[in-house]
Design a protein around this motif. Structure first.
Motif, PDB file in Angstrom:
ATOM      1  N   ARG A 209       0.886  -1.274   0.184  1.00 34.63           N
ATOM      2  CA  ARG A 209       0.089   0.015  -0.141  1.00 34.63           C
ATOM      3  C   ARG A 209       0.942   1.269  -0.102  1.00 34.63           C
ATOM      4  NH1 ARG A 209      -2.356  -3.218   3.978  1.00 34.63           N
ATOM      5  NH2 ARG A 209      -1.434  -1.560   5.791  1.00 34.63           N
ATOM      6  N   ASP A 213      -1.077   7.482   2.093  1.00 32.53           N
ATOM      7  CA  ASP A 213      -2.614   6.957   1.830  1.00 32.53           C
ATOM      8  C   ASP A 213      -2.880   6.419   3.362  1.00 32.53           C
ATOM      9  OD1 ASP A 213      -2.807   7.538  -0.687  1.00 32.53           O
ATOM     10  OD2 ASP A 213      -3.053   5.711  -1.295  1.00 32.53           O
ATOM     11  N   ASP A 214      -1.996   5.390   3.792  1.00 36.01           N
ATOM     12  CA  ASP A 214      -2.315   4.911   5.156  1.00 36.01           C
ATOM     13  C   ASP A 214      -2.084   5.734   6.092  1.00 36.01           C
ATOM     14  OD1 ASP A 214      -2.794   2.518   3.676  1.00 36.01           O
ATOM     15  OD2 ASP A 214      -1.050   1.334   4.407  1.00 36.01           O
ATOM     16  N   ILE A 216      -2.738   9.054   6.218  1.00 38.36           N
ATOM     17  CA  ILE A 216      -4.059   9.880   6.364  1.00 38.36           C
ATOM     18  C   ILE A 216      -5.097   8.986   6.576  1.00 38.36           C
ATOM     19  CG2 ILE A 216      -5.524  11.299   4.711  1.00 38.36           C
ATOM     20  CD1 ILE A 216      -3.163  11.732   2.758  1.00 38.36           C
ATOM     21  N   ALA A 217      -5.199   7.830   6.368  1.00 38.08           N
ATOM     22  CA  ALA A 217      -6.499   7.050   6.882  1.00 38.08           C
ATOM     23  C   ALA A 217      -6.477   6.977   8.294  1.00 38.08           C
ATOM     24  CB  ALA A 217      -6.350   5.666   6.177  1.00 38.08           C
ATOM     25  N   ALA A 218      -5.234   6.765   8.861  1.00 37.68           N
ATOM     26  CA  ALA A 218      -5.024   6.263  10.238  1.00 37.68           C
ATOM     27  C   ALA A 218      -5.321   7.562  10.877  1.00 37.68           C
ATOM     28  CB  ALA A 218      -3.676   5.808  10.511  1.00 37.68           C
ATOM     29  N   GLU A 219      -4.892   8.917  10.334  1.00 38.61           N
ATOM     30  CA  GLU A 219      -5.082  10.038  11.055  1.00 38.61           C
ATOM     31  C   GLU A 219      -6.754  10.381  11.239  1.00 38.61           C
ATOM     32  OE1 GLU A 219      -3.157  11.790  13.166  1.00 38.61           O
ATOM     33  OE2 GLU A 219      -1.298  11.467  12.667  1.00 38.61           O
ATOM     34  N   ARG A 220      -7.666  10.021   9.924  1.00 34.34           N
ATOM     35  CA  ARG A 220      -8.755  10.388   9.844  1.00 34.34           C
ATOM     36  C   ARG A 220      -9.504   9.342  10.834  1.00 34.34           C
ATOM     37  NH1 ARG A 220     -10.721  10.499   3.890  1.00 34.34           N
ATOM     38  NH2 ARG A 220     -12.481  12.124   4.884  1.00 34.34           N
ATOM     39  N   ALA A 221      -9.104   8.144  10.923  1.00 34.02           N
ATOM     40  CA  ALA A 221      -9.765   6.922  11.657  1.00 34.02           C
ATOM     41  C   ALA A 221      -9.657   7.409  13.370  1.00 34.02           C
ATOM     42  CB  ALA A 221      -9.153   5.704  11.530  1.00 34.02           C
ATOM     43  N   SER A 229     -11.737  19.129   8.255  1.00 30.96           N
ATOM     44  CA  SER A 229     -11.887  18.033   7.388  1.00 30.96           C
ATOM     45  C   SER A 229     -12.831  18.921   6.128  1.00 30.96           C
ATOM     46  CB  SER A 229     -12.686  16.999   7.774  1.00 30.96           C
ATOM     47  OG  SER A 229     -11.765  15.943   8.629  1.00 30.96           O
ATOM     48  N   LEU A 252      -7.437  14.568  -0.462  1.00 31.73           N
ATOM     49  CA  LEU A 252      -7.967  13.378  -0.464  1.00 31.73           C
ATOM     50  C   LEU A 252      -7.733  12.437  -1.444  1.00 31.73           C
ATOM     51  CD1 LEU A 252     -11.469  14.242   1.700  1.00 31.73           C
ATOM     52  CD2 LEU A 252      -9.189  13.567   2.505  1.00 31.73           C
ATOM     53  N   ARG A 254      -4.578  11.514  -3.762  1.00 31.15           N
ATOM     54  CA  ARG A 254      -3.341  11.562  -3.907  1.00 31.15           C
ATOM     55  C   ARG A 254      -2.747  12.357  -5.117  1.00 31.15           C
ATOM     56  NH1 ARG A 254       0.267   7.202  -4.744  1.00 31.15           N
ATOM     57  NH2 ARG A 254      -1.432   5.959  -3.907  1.00 31.15           N
TER      58      ARG A 254
END
Lengths: 353, 353
Positions: A209, A213-214, A216-221, A229, A252, A254
């Motif tokens: 991956r 991306d990962d 950003i996904a972790a920070e948003r989660a 946002s 959002l 990339r």
């Protein structure tokens, strides 16, 4: 157009304006600069030398500001009597000109001409304003100017990366208070970007991956460090922020660089920038000094892995204290931070309008 | 001995002295600290958080200095009425205590307790002195204290690297003017050292030789940046120095750490330090602020490849100008330097006595 010493100047206007053909009346001697690049074999990084920069003007008053328009008999770097956004080659560049020499990175004491280009971008003719005051139309025009410059400079021979940034505030060494940013066309991929790409490649090998991306996904989660946002962008204090107040701002979708943003993304970027800089302006008794950098992919490598983003930070940690880079940071690149990222994010969320 | 809040304190004396059993009469509450390490997956580096450090005392006058001896009814960090060299645990540490957790470097939002230790080393009880004033006997005693602390700290569980350094001058953020240094026992190998070791390994693969050895040989052969050559040590401005005035000082016999130096090497090191700091003191109208770091190998890895050395630099570039780390340096790790290394070396050579 060309200034009287041969440097290039470009006006960016929202609509056609008169007076853009005004000539530079100063009769400056041809611009010369003594630039050199040297390679550090221990840190594997190029260092830029520019001895002529010792003579830069320092904190001129508004009456002597070289970044104001030429008016009332006073002649500045900008011949026009007014401007919206203007870009020109820096009179005191750290990088200048073109050379066909390649990096001799294997040699221990390697040096080469510091090919590349340093440009100044003035955001407004108003000496007293700041980026946060620009308003959405002008902020969007700044983005368009940066897109233009990035595209033009990336096409020049030997340019490996284009970096746009704004330094603001005497506390971080700004010598010109007039609201402006800078554009560096490096003849090398910066050490920071090289590290980001190494990390991304290692992550891809391990997971298949994309690292950005990962993250950003972790920070948003996680959500605890989000500052804002939007439909197209997200802004957060990174989990392991180095600076007292530091915000990273990613689209959002990339993309490698500013030129790849579609109009709706560019418009929201302007909105995010104005909002975040406004919050930084309200953090302390006086507006926080800051560095804001537009991180773009190198021109030829890593473009599929890299994620365009904005990094904004201040060295101020309280009304009367600054964060200094001393022994651990300057000597070991090991940062200490007295402000927890969650607390910084909560404070920045409170300061929204 | 232990201070009243439980922190350890150690006296180092050239000969046995009375009064070293004086107790800390302050009755401080038990020392607590809120330390945390977080991993930055993009820069692959640990960042230290220490929220309690926001409350550090700032530039106290001599009458309130916590690093002076306890005397005349005043109680400081040092219970004795006088001292030569003293080391104690920092009251505001960035690292504290021991944990058995390993680095979870693969995780995106990894955090762990900031195990490790931060110590303060006072070079002299004279509040007004500086390292350059110590004289050879005291400077040598400082080295012995650093050897002792490095050895002790390296033996603690979880310590990956011991870094000794001195920050000097308000311009780089020093909060205590009393002449002192710091000792960080990191639970990770610093990003800088990791980079040096990566470079050394790549060089060894390519050439079969040690990178540090080759750099030192190249600098000695070139000669234009040498500041001083001794029987056991050599000091030079690196070919690609990042700071206006920067000197690296290596023993001619490659060793991993201070403890590996033989007595003659330790004696000449003290002489080099006093001499180089004296030159830095004469560079400008006022003594130059500086960072001086003793770079040692990690405790468990890279010990055969690494070369102990001293790195000394100032952020001052002229009587009235400082070098700031702004957009290019802070954002991209791409340094610009306005002072050519050969010119810096020539100036430092002139300032010898």
């Amino acid at each position: 157009m060309r200034l009287s010493d041969g440097r290039e100047l470009i006006y960016f206007d929202a609509a056609a304006r008169p007076g853009r053909d005004a000539a530079d009346q100063r009769g400056l001697p041809p611009a010369t600069a003594d630039c050199e690049l040297r390679y550090d074999p221990l840190l594997r990084a190029w260092v830029m030398y520019a001895a002529h920069r010792q003579d830069r003007s320092f904190l001129p008053t508004a009456a002597d500001c070289p970044l104001c328009p030429s008016a009332g008999g006073r002649r500045t770097e900008i011949p026009a009597g007014d401007y919206e956004v203007v870009v020109f080659e820096n009179r005191y560049p750290a990088l200048l000109g073109w050379a066909n020499q390649h990096a001799r990175a294997g040699e221990l004491l390697a040096a080469r001409p510091a090919a590349g280009r340093c440009e100044v971008i003035c955001f407004t003719s108003d000496h007293e304003a700041s980026f946060a005051d620009l308003g959405p139309v002008r902020a969007r025009l700044v983005t368009e100017a940066l897109v233009d410059r990035t595209t033009e400079l990336a096409a020049l021979p030997g340019v490996a990366q284009v970096y746009c940034f704004e330094n603001r505030g005497q506390e971080i060494g700004v010598t010109q208070p007039h609201p402006h940013g800078q554009i560096y066309a490096y003849p090398f991929v910066s050490p920071r970007t090289s590290q980001l790409l190494r990390s991304a490649r290692a992550h891809a090998r391990r997971t298949g991956r994309n690292l950005f991306d990962d993250v950003i996904a972790a920070e948003r989660a996680d959500g605890t460090r989000l500052v804002r946002s939007g439909r197209h962008w997200v802004a957060f204090v990174p989990h392991a922020a180095r600076w007292p107040y530091e915000v990273h701002c990613y689209p959002l979708r990339r993309v490698p660089d500013l030129a790849s943003l579609v109009p709706a993304e560019r418009t929201e970027l302007a909105d995010f920038q104005l909002d975040l800089l406004g919050r930084f302006g309200r953090l302390f008794a006086a507006p926080a000094p800051y560095v804001c950098g537009w991180h773009q992919a190198p021109t030829r490598t890593g473009r599929r892995d890299f994620a365009l983003h904005l990094e904004l930070f201040t060295v101020r940690r309280s009304d009367d204290k600054l964060k200094y880079l001393a022994g651990s940071e300057s000597g070991m690149d090991a940062f200490t931070n007295d402000v927890l990222p969650e607390r910084a994010a909560a404070r920045l969320r409170e300061l929204g309008r």
